[in-house]
Design a protein around this motif. Structure first.
Motif: not given
Ligand code: ZN
Length: 131
Positions: A62, A66, A72
């Motif tokens: 995750h 980024h 997100d």
């Molecule tokens: Zn995140």
């Protein structure tokens, strides 16, 4: 951060072509969660060590998302930080609790971002990326 402070290091393609991301293992950082951006991924030292046993690798994945510019999706349906009305076409690792693995939709997001930035130029008009 091996090359960050080494002013004599020669980046392949030159300094303006570099793309560094750092694995930042921090003592005392919470063992659940992490943070990431175009600078790298920061998780606790325990979290990185536990990944060697396959524990919570999705948290790192995750945060790595980024690093490549994917945002997100923590908000509610339709919220500015949320997911689109009707949801995503399939789960995404970028929405906490939605997927514990990288999905085809995550791959689509990455290709979409690349399609938008691949032709960017610097202030001299030189393309920033080469394919
Ligand atoms: Zn995140």
């Amino acid at each position: 951060m091996e090359h960050f402070y080494d002013r004599s290091y020669q980046y392949p393609g030159g300094l303006d072509k570099r793309f560094d991301m750092y694995l930042w293992a921090t003592q005392g950082f919470p063992d659940i969660g992490g943070c990431g951006g175009d600078w790298g991924q920061r998780l606790s030292d325990n979290a990185y060590l536990n990944m060697l046993n396959g524990v919570n690798v999705h948290v790192f994945e995750h945060e790595l998302g980024h690093g490549f510019g994917i945002t997100d999706f923590y908000g509610e349906e339709g919220a500015i930080d949320g997911f689109p009305p009707g949801g995503f076409p399939e789960p995404t690792i970028m929405m906490a609790g939605n997927s514990a693995e990288i999905t085809n939709y995550d791959g689509w997001q990455l290709r979409y971002i690349w399609s938008k930035i691949k032709n960017q130029t610097d202030s001299n008009g030189t393309r920033r990326f080469t394919e």
